[in-house]
Design a protein around this motif. Structure first.
Motif, PDB file in Angstrom:
ATOM      1  N   LYS A  10     108.749  45.723  39.435  1.00  0.00           N
ATOM      2  CA  LYS A  10     109.225  44.397  39.018  1.00  0.00           C
ATOM      3  C   LYS A  10     108.413  43.297  39.694  1.00  0.00           C
ATOM      4  CE  LYS A  10     113.346  41.454  39.188  1.00  0.00           C
ATOM      5  NZ  LYS A  10     114.725  41.324  39.726  1.00  0.00           N
ATOM      6  N   ARG A  11     108.157  43.465  40.992  1.00  0.00           N
ATOM      7  CA  ARG A  11     107.387  42.460  41.721  1.00  0.00           C
ATOM      8  C   ARG A  11     105.960  42.368  41.182  1.00  0.00           C
ATOM      9  NH1 ARG A  11     104.148  42.374  46.402  1.00  0.00           N
ATOM     10  NH2 ARG A  11     104.239  40.365  47.493  1.00  0.00           N
ATOM     11  N   GLU A  12     105.346  43.513  40.896  1.00  0.00           N
ATOM     12  CA  GLU A  12     103.977  43.498  40.365  1.00  0.00           C
ATOM     13  C   GLU A  12     103.930  42.832  39.004  1.00  0.00           C
ATOM     14  OE1 GLU A  12     101.287  44.349  42.134  1.00  0.00           O
ATOM     15  OE2 GLU A  12     102.732  44.670  43.745  1.00  0.00           O
ATOM     16  N   ARG A  13     104.949  43.067  38.172  1.00  0.00           N
ATOM     17  CA  ARG A  13     104.985  42.427  36.851  1.00  0.00           C
ATOM     18  C   ARG A  13     105.158  40.921  36.965  1.00  0.00           C
ATOM     19  NH1 ARG A  13     108.737  47.002  33.853  1.00  0.00           N
ATOM     20  NH2 ARG A  13     106.998  48.335  33.149  1.00  0.00           N
ATOM     21  N   GLU A  14     105.989  40.496  37.935  1.00  0.00           N
ATOM     22  CA  GLU A  14     106.162  39.052  38.150  1.00  0.00           C
ATOM     23  C   GLU A  14     104.848  38.406  38.562  1.00  0.00           C
ATOM     24  OE1 GLU A  14     109.227  38.961  41.074  1.00  0.00           O
ATOM     25  OE2 GLU A  14     110.875  39.126  39.611  1.00  0.00           O
ATOM     26  N   LYS A  15     104.107  39.096  39.419  1.00  0.00           N
ATOM     27  CA  LYS A  15     102.799  38.579  39.840  1.00  0.00           C
ATOM     28  C   LYS A  15     101.830  38.538  38.658  1.00  0.00           C
ATOM     29  CE  LYS A  15     101.202  40.077  43.854  1.00  0.00           C
ATOM     30  NZ  LYS A  15     100.874  41.026  44.944  1.00  0.00           N
ATOM     31  N   GLU A  16     101.901  39.579  37.803  1.00  0.00           N
ATOM     32  CA  GLU A  16     101.035  39.607  36.624  1.00  0.00           C
ATOM     33  C   GLU A  16     101.365  38.445  35.676  1.00  0.00           C
ATOM     34  OE1 GLU A  16     101.354  43.389  34.753  1.00  0.00           O
ATOM     35  OE2 GLU A  16     100.290  44.453  36.352  1.00  0.00           O
ATOM     36  N   ASP A  17     102.664  38.155  35.537  1.00  0.00           N
ATOM     37  CA  ASP A  17     103.073  37.033  34.677  1.00  0.00           C
ATOM     38  C   ASP A  17     102.527  35.716  35.215  1.00  0.00           C
ATOM     39  OD1 ASP A  17     104.406  38.768  33.025  1.00  0.00           O
ATOM     40  OD2 ASP A  17     106.388  38.384  33.898  1.00  0.00           O
ATOM     41  N   ILE A  18     102.583  35.566  36.546  1.00  0.00           N
ATOM     42  CA  ILE A  18     102.060  34.334  37.160  1.00  0.00           C
ATOM     43  C   ILE A  18     100.557  34.221  36.927  1.00  0.00           C
ATOM     44  CG2 ILE A  18     101.646  33.169  39.371  1.00  0.00           C
ATOM     45  CD1 ILE A  18     104.329  34.420  40.320  1.00  0.00           C
ATOM     46  N   ILE A  19      99.856  35.356  37.118  1.00  0.00           N
ATOM     47  CA  ILE A  19      98.401  35.354  36.892  1.00  0.00           C
ATOM     48  C   ILE A  19      98.073  35.010  35.445  1.00  0.00           C
ATOM     49  CG2 ILE A  19      96.346  36.857  36.826  1.00  0.00           C
ATOM     50  CD1 ILE A  19      97.560  38.318  39.278  1.00  0.00           C
ATOM     51  N   GLN A  20      98.857  35.604  34.510  1.00  0.00           N
ATOM     52  CA  GLN A  20      98.610  35.335  33.089  1.00  0.00           C
ATOM     53  C   GLN A  20      98.846  33.869  32.758  1.00  0.00           C
ATOM     54  OE1 GLN A  20      97.293  37.510  30.966  1.00  0.00           O
ATOM     55  NE2 GLN A  20      97.203  35.833  29.486  1.00  0.00           N
TER      56      GLN A  20
END
Length: 886
Positions: free
Chosen positions: A709-719
């Protein structure tokens, strides 16, 4: 002969005699619950002496680090006593016995060390005829130099046949070096039993051949063993021809440094020499303790170490040293010991930092405690009393951290004493309170409800290690701090069952949630806690009517429980990884195990580096991927400690404990719920690392799906950033660097434009300046100007006129900024920009000050800036006229 040479000669000698040369054990015994510190070379071989050890050797030799505090009061006063010392030893586990031991000892002393035979005497146990004959007939020592002593002097343990303890024991033979008739008491009949310093005991040969049983019965052991101990410092004293252990090569540099720091000569007053010796001994002990992972604390080993440090600090104050100084001795200790202990030198900066931190804390305690103690002594003096009550002494100890022995030392200097029995009574009261204190929040279960429940039940049986659901009978219902028989829909209740799968919060693991249900009744459990032997389910009646005596199905929220299990098991691996990467001192100091995160507090003295965090994270994930089994056993506390289980600091354990094992690398006493194998944890990531208190750090981490979940949140921020910057993830860094480069160029361009604008304004500001007696006064508000803009403008104005006084103001972020500047001629005439800006700033509700030539001030009343600048003009005009008239 240097100490390091003696050490090497000894180990090499016995290696040639087919002994396995093994490393020193840690000062912290790994699997021996009977010892606080390693105090002898034989400690690490206890199992071998009992025939239960796994070492594939029959003969061994070591140089063992040792720490003993039994004779702490003699340290510094005598020539030989230490807290920390090194013990050279050779050991036989059912191989050779008395004759070889004695022959090799003599060979080493006479042939290797070249000690004159005439200077050596020996003693034997009075009933050990075999050893006597070996010395007399094989070694050919004259009878006049062979002494027979009783079990007090020549048996190990001392007086074992008469007083115990039960277990392996045996007679011993000691070897003494005669320093000559000029040393010691001077009596012709002086012998090794005399307490004078003439005879130095240099080697003790222990022949462990009996197993003492109840009643003092000595039964032969299956194997005859040898355990010898040679004090390295004592042997160095003999070989270097000096009078005390503190005059040898590994102590003199430390004492010389103390002389330099204290500005006191070691060979001056006897009292000062005693203090210096004790400081040298204690700081050396603490350096080695810290190196082996012991940090100063309030319990166990940490308290012993803290006591040693504080005694040394107090000794320093008596020598006249007011500031922290022990940490300065760490490099000296590391230098003299680095030959055999290179790890000390590698860690000396960290060790020094720990000691300095402890010194600084204790200086505060010492100052406060001494002041309070002086007031207490004054009260005692006025009332003509000599004894400080145990209650007052305990208050100094408990509230201010003032050690009892230090309280006694200060009192004794002034002719007072402490009521020790009273102190012990207070200490016992505190321990009792700590054991019986409720873990519940609030007072409800400390008074009525729980005490009544205890009359009808002995507690709740926990079944949650193997089950997520079970049937349980309702023993009691508590609502509004009262016991009730019935609870209706909407009631907030605490329910107690005779058995439950719900885990009650303890050991850092938060309590389970779930439901309790039966026909037509449903309770939503939002928290679970433990109180004594009872599990308390807190929740709300959602449906039906709850009654005591009914049987409900207790169902734990399985998904939440599984997340908690993963996180709890991860803390054990994290604990192992921390101790492996940064040192054994990184012991758990607290934790929170929740379903979505881990919070783990540990002992450490500085922030972890990025590299350390990466190594810890990698090691945890490696252990997870090994997918080792996780198992638990219920044992007695003694069995668990014997098995090597780690008991956490501050935790209290009953006689029966649960030992959790993960593979072969982690054993801890833990009552929590855990995964069945480490692979269930999934991925582990550290989220943050921070400070909690002095010497305590905190790691926050996530595992399993929380990591995803944390990695996906970071990916969303990067996107999202990629979309804003109109680029792809692979080009994001380059794009960000390009934007920053472009921004810097724009800022430079903007600065050039502003500078140009400022330059064009300068002429106008000078032209419109008010002139008083040849001095130009410029007071102006600059719109949209920064502090830097105001300073640059003032600099340009100063250069544009010979005599000029400047007050510039601007409004930025809802505050007023004022810059005052005076030309060099005005400064010479007594004008002070700092004082003037301070006066002007008062009108905008602020203050300031600075140098005579330029200063900054400010305030919060933005609407008053124009008035302040008008006042500045008037103020400067008056000062100019006053200067001329004077």
């Amino acid at each position: 002969m240097r100490t390091s040479e003696i050490r090497s000669k000894f180990l090499n000698f016995f290696e040639k005699k087919s002994h396995a040369v093994l490393p020193s054990d840690s000062l912290v015994p790994q699997n021996d619950p009977t010892l606080l510190f390693t105090g002898a070379g034989m400690n690490q071989f206890k199992d071998m002496f009992l025939g239960k050890g796994n070492l594939n050797v029959k003969k061994a030799a070591t140089c063992q680090k040792c720490l003993r505090t039994g004779d702490i009061d003699n340290v510094g006063k005598t020539a030989s006593h230490h807290t920390f010392f090194e013990m050279l030893g050779n050991f036989s586990f059912g191989d050779y016995f008395k004759q070889k031991t004695i022959e090799w000892a003599w060979e080493f002393l006479v042939q290797e060390l070249k000690i004159s035979e005439e200077r050596l005497s020996v003693s034997v146990y009075k009933d050990d005829h075999e050893s006597y004959e070996i010395w007399e007939k094989h070694i050919h020592i004259p009878k006049s130099r062979i002494y027979r002593y009783d079990q007090k002097d020549n048996f190990w343990p001392a007086n074992a046949p008469l007083l115990g303890p039960n277990g392996p024991c045996g007679p011993c033979s000691e070897i003494f070096f005669d320093q000559g008739e000029k040393i010691g008491c001077g009596r012709k009949e002086c012998d090794p039993a005399c307490e004078c310093d003439r005879f130095v005991e240099i080697w003790n040969l222990v022949f462990t051949e009996y197993d003492r049983k109840e009643g003092g019965k000595l039964e032969p052991l299956p194997h005859q063993n040898v355990d010898t101990g040679m004090g390295l410092e004592r042997m160095a004293r003999v070989m270097q021809g000096v009078q005390t252990n503190f005059d040898i090569d590994i102590f003199r540099p430390i004492i010389s440094s103390i002389e330099e720091i204290a500005q006191v000569k070691y060979n001056g007053r006897v009292e000062n020499a005693i203090l210096m010796r004790r400081i040298a001994d204690h700081v050396k002990a603490c350096v080695f303790c810290i190196s082996d992972g012991v940090l100063p604390g309030n319990e166990g080993r940490g308290y012993v170490e803290r006591r040693l440090l504080r005694r040394a600090i107090r000794d320093g104050t008596q020598l006249g040293v007011k500031d922290s100084f022990l940490y300065k001795l760490v490099p000296i200790v590391s230098n003299v010991m680095q030959d055999y202990y290179p790890d000390i030198k590698q860690r000396r900066e960290n060790i020094a930092r720990i000691i300095k931190n402890e010194e600084e804390k204790f200086h505060e305690t010492l100052e406060q405690g001494t002041r309070i103690l002086e007031e207490l002594m004054e009260t005692l003096h006025k009332s003509n009393q000599k004894t400080l009550s145990g209650k007052e002494a305990f208050k100094l100890y408990d509230t201010y951290g003032f050690p009892l022995d230090m309280t006694e030392a200060i009192l004794n200097e002034k002719g007072f004493v402490v009521d020790r029995n009273g102190f012990e009574d207070e200490l016992q009261k505190q321990r009792l309170q700590a054991r019986t204190a409720s873990q519940m929040t609030g007072q409800v279960f400390d008074t009525g409800p729980l005490s009544k429940i205890k009359d009808i039940s002995k507690g709740s049986k926990f079944l949650g290690y193997n089950q997520n659901t079970c049937q349980g009978k309702i023993i009691a219902i508590i609502r509004n701090n009262e016991l009730v028989d019935v609870a209706i829909v909407g009631s907030e209740v605490t329910v107690i069952l005779d058995q439950t799968p719900f885990y009650g919060e303890s050991g850092g693991q938060i309590g389970d949630t779930g439901i309790l249900e039966s026909d037509g009744t449903l309770i939503q459990v939002t928290d679970t806690r433990r109180n004594d032997d009872f599990t308390l389910h807190t929740g709300k009646v959602i449906k039906g009517e709850l009654k005591t005596g009914i049987v409900v199905e207790a169902k734990v929220d399985v998904q939440r429980r599984n997340d908690i299990r993963k996180n709890h098991s991860a803390t054990h691996i994290l604990h192992y990884a921390l101790r492996r990467v940064i040192g054994q001192h990184a012991e758990q100091a607290g934790s929170l195990v929740a379903p979505d995160r881990i919070r783990f507090d540990f002992h450490h003295f500085s922030a972890l580096t990025k590299e350390e965090i990466t190594r810890i994270e990698d090691l945890v994930n490696e252990k997870i991927l090994e997918n080792v089994p996780v198992s638990a056993k219920e044992l007695t506390i003694q069995q668990a400690k014997n098995a090597g289980a780690l008991a956490l600091f501050g935790e209290k354990y009953g006689e029966l404990v649960r030992m959790l094992s993960m593979g072969d690398y982690s054993k801890e006493l833990c009552g929590g719920t855990h995964v069945d194998s480490s692979g269930e944890i999934g991925l582990f990531r550290i989220v943050s690392e921070s400070s909690v208190a002095a010497g305590i750090r905190r790691i926050e981490a996530v595992t399993g799906m929380s990591t995803l979940k944390r990695e996906r949140e970071k990916e969303d921020i990067i996107q999202e950033i990629c979309e804003i910057l109109n680029t792809t993830e692979g080009k994001l860094v380059t794009k960000a660097q390009d934007i920053l480069h472009e921004l810097k160029n724009l800022q430079k361009e903007l600065s050039r434009v502003k500078q140009k604008e400022l330059s064009s304004k300068i002429h106008t500001l000078i032209e419109n300046a008010k002139e008083v007696s040849g001095v130009k006064i410029i007071t102006r508000k600059l719109e949209d100007a920064t502090v830097d803009d105001l300073r640059k403008t003032a600099d340009l104005l100063i250069k544009s006129a010979e005599d000029v006084a400047i007050i510039l103001g601007a409004i930025q972020d809802g505050r007023v900024t004022i810059i005052a500047a005076m030309s060099p001629n005005l400064v010479k005439r007594g004008f002070h920009a700092g004082n003037i800006s301070k006066e002007v700033a008062k009108l905008v509700g602020g203050g300031g000050g600075g140098r005579p030539d330029m200063s900054q001030a400010g305030g919060q009343w933005v609407e008053k800036l124009d008035d302040a600048l008008h006042f500045a003009t008037e103020l400067l005009s008056k000062k100019i006229l006053q200067t001329i008239s004077s």
